[in-house]
Write an enzyme that holds these catalytic residues in place. Structure first.
Site, PDB file in Angstrom:
ATOM      1  N   SER A   1      -0.760  -4.550   0.632  1.00  0.00           N
ATOM      2  CA  SER A   1      -1.598  -4.952   1.461  1.00  0.00           C
ATOM      3  C   SER A   1      -2.383  -5.002   0.119  1.00  0.00           C
ATOM      4  CB  SER A   1      -2.002  -4.133   2.891  1.00  0.00           C
ATOM      5  OG  SER A   1      -3.924  -3.758   2.911  1.00  0.00           O
ATOM      6  N   SER A   2      -3.602  -5.282  -0.347  1.00  0.00           N
ATOM      7  CA  SER A   2      -4.773  -5.273  -1.459  1.00  0.00           C
ATOM      8  C   SER A   2      -5.384  -3.999  -1.164  1.00  0.00           C
ATOM      9  CB  SER A   2      -5.571  -5.859  -0.765  1.00  0.00           C
ATOM     10  OG  SER A   2      -5.898  -7.832  -1.314  1.00  0.00           O
TER      11      SER A   2
ATOM     12  N   HIS B   1       1.068 -12.615  -0.872  1.00  0.00           N
ATOM     13  CA  HIS B   1       0.678 -13.949  -1.073  1.00  0.00           C
ATOM     14  C   HIS B   1       0.927 -15.257  -2.176  1.00  0.00           C
ATOM     15  CE1 HIS B   1      -3.483 -11.007  -1.226  1.00  0.00           C
ATOM     16  NE2 HIS B   1      -3.513 -11.949   0.375  1.00  0.00           N
TER      17      HIS B   1
ATOM     18  N   MET C   1      -8.091 -13.278   0.920  1.00  0.00           N
ATOM     19  CA  MET C   1      -9.293 -12.744   0.795  1.00  0.00           C
ATOM     20  C   MET C   1      -9.710 -12.187  -1.186  1.00  0.00           C
ATOM     21  SD  MET C   1     -11.435 -11.259   3.796  1.00  0.00           S
ATOM     22  CE  MET C   1     -10.217  -9.886   3.897  1.00  0.00           C
TER      23      MET C   1
ATOM     24  N   LEU D   1      -4.149 -10.882  -5.473  1.00  0.00           N
ATOM     25  CA  LEU D   1      -3.399 -11.897  -4.861  1.00  0.00           C
ATOM     26  C   LEU D   1      -2.262 -10.937  -5.147  1.00  0.00           C
ATOM     27  CD1 LEU D   1      -4.201 -15.708  -5.204  1.00  0.00           C
ATOM     28  CD2 LEU D   1      -3.983 -14.250  -3.750  1.00  0.00           C
ATOM     29  N   HIS D   2      -1.174 -10.603  -4.461  1.00  0.00           N
ATOM     30  CA  HIS D   2      -0.653 -10.209  -4.361  1.00  0.00           C
ATOM     31  C   HIS D   2       0.852 -10.623  -4.083  1.00  0.00           C
ATOM     32  CE1 HIS D   2      -0.371  -8.966  -0.186  1.00  0.00           C
ATOM     33  NE2 HIS D   2      -1.534  -8.538  -0.397  1.00  0.00           N
TER      34      HIS D   2
ATOM     35  N   GLN E   1      -3.752 -11.600  14.499  1.00  0.00           N
ATOM     36  CA  GLN E   1      -4.391 -12.716  13.284  1.00  0.00           C
ATOM     37  C   GLN E   1      -4.028 -13.952  14.172  1.00  0.00           C
ATOM     38  OE1 GLN E   1      -6.726 -12.332   9.862  1.00  0.00           O
ATOM     39  NE2 GLN E   1      -4.932 -13.683   8.635  1.00  0.00           N
TER      40      GLN E   1
ATOM     41  N   VAL F   1       5.672  -8.948   3.338  1.00  0.00           N
ATOM     42  CA  VAL F   1       6.626  -8.725   2.265  1.00  0.00           C
ATOM     43  C   VAL F   1       6.583  -7.175   1.962  1.00  0.00           C
ATOM     44  CG1 VAL F   1       6.902  -9.620  -0.718  1.00  0.00           C
ATOM     45  CG2 VAL F   1       5.887 -10.978   1.232  1.00  0.00           C
TER      46      VAL F   1
ATOM     47  N   LYS G   1       2.063  -9.895   8.705  1.00  0.00           N
ATOM     48  CA  LYS G   1       1.395  -8.535   8.911  1.00  0.00           C
ATOM     49  C   LYS G   1      -0.039  -7.904   9.386  1.00  0.00           C
ATOM     50  CE  LYS G   1      -1.195  -6.511   6.197  1.00  0.00           C
ATOM     51  NZ  LYS G   1      -1.330  -5.230   6.678  1.00  0.00           N
TER      52      LYS G   1
HETATM   53  O1  PAF Z   1      -6.225 -12.365   6.600  1.00  0.00           O
HETATM   54  C1  PAF Z   1      -6.916 -12.691   5.762  1.00  0.00           C
HETATM   55  O2  PAF Z   1      -6.838 -12.036   4.306  1.00  0.00           O
HETATM   56  C2  PAF Z   1      -7.927 -13.250   6.008  1.00  0.00           C
HETATM   57  O3  PAF Z   1      -8.856 -12.487   7.710  1.00  0.00           O
HETATM   58  C3  PAF Z   1      -8.779 -15.057   6.606  1.00  0.00           C
HETATM   59  C4  PAF Z   1      -7.262 -14.963   7.584  1.00  0.00           C
HETATM   60  C5  PAF Z   1      -8.670 -14.853   4.569  1.00  0.00           C
HETATM   61  C6  PAF Z   1      -9.561 -14.673   6.680  1.00  0.00           C
HETATM   62  O4  PAF Z   1     -10.777 -14.159   5.617  1.00  0.00           O
END
Ligand code: PAF
Length: 255
Positions: free
Chosen positions: A179-180, A31, A24, A27-28, A147, A170, A143
């Site tokens: 986390s963002s 990612h 989403m 980016l850190h 999901q 991380v 993390k």
């Molecule tokens: O983990 C995330 O950043 C989101 O849930 C994802 C997998 C990109 C879906 O929008």
């Protein structure tokens, strides 16, 4: 690197191993770890940046979500991304969109209980991204362990031709999982949030609760579940920022 702003612009070679890292944005280093793991295992690396409204119940959380495509594009390029797919909301959810993927099973409880509709949004957007990009492999961070477990279940149940790859969480030097959302913590809140990794390090629900209570945190849950293997998971709100984190427990520790 190509930046594709629409599905039509996305033109990925089909005779190659295509890897997808859905994000989403914002980016850190977490990612970056996903992108590096993916880069090492595929010919064409696609990253998506899409703040998916369908997985946010709370409009405030959605509007507060950090967005900076230029910054994300330069980080993605530095990690060797070939195509950055950054569609608009209208492209992903055009007028008349009315079909949802509704995961139950491992999606119930924990985040599923505290964020109704969240996993329906994640499952739906991931199925759409898998169908649009058609990767053979897709990378996600541990993390978000529930999901990951939900996506593994989804791929299994719907026979989707994609392998889910999981990359370890991380952490910053103080133990906090990247986390963002961490950017929203004040210095005092960040100090309080450090209780979360300390609580997880106990490896025990009751001991973890005690560590959180001592730090003045009232968690949404502290639970052991079989997610990506036996896992101790915590969700707690620090100030106004809701954080989740988890650690794997040794095999046999799950209830
Ligand atoms: O983990 C995330 O950043 C989101 O849930 C994802 C997998 C990109 C879906 O929008």
């Amino acid at each position: 690197m190509i930046v594709a702003r629409s599905i039509a612009e996305l033109d990925v070679a089909r005779d190659a191993i295509v890897g997808l890292v859905p994000t989403m944005g914002a980016l850190h280093a977490g990612h970056a770890a996903l992108l590096r793991a993916a880069r090492a295992e595929c010919d064409v690396l696609v990253a998506s940046v899409f703040v998916n409204p369908a997985q946010f119940a709370d409009g405030t959380d959605l509007s507060a979500y950090p967005r900076d495509l230029e910054e994300d594009a330069s980080k993605a390029q530095a990690e060797g991304v070939d195509v950055l797919f950054a569609p608009s909301t209208g492209e992903m959810y055009p007028p008349g969109f009315a079909t949802w993927v509704e995961p139950v099973g491992v999606a119930e409880g924990l985040e599923g209980a505290h964020r109704p509709g969240h996993f329906r949004g994640v499952a739906t957007v991931c199925v759409k991204l898998f169908n649009i990009v058609r990767p053979q492999r897709a990378w996600f961070g541990r993390k978000d362990a529930q999901q990951v477990a939900m996506l593994e279940q989804l791929v299994r149940d719907l026979n989707l031709p994609v392998e889910i790859r999981v990359v370890e969480t991380v952490r910053d030097a103080d133990g906090l999982a990247l986390s963002s959302r961490n950017a929203r913590l004040s210095p005092a809140e960040r100090e309080q949030a450090r209780a979360i990794p300390r609580a997880l390090a106990t490896g025990d629900v009751e001991a973890a609760r005690a560590v959180l209570a001592e730090a003045g945190l009232d968690p949404d849950y502290v639970a052991v579940r079989d997610l990506v293997g036996p896992t101790l998971a915590i969700a707690a709100t620090v100030g106004t920022t809701r954080l989740i984190d988890n650690v794997p427990l040794r095999e046999g520790a799950a209830p």
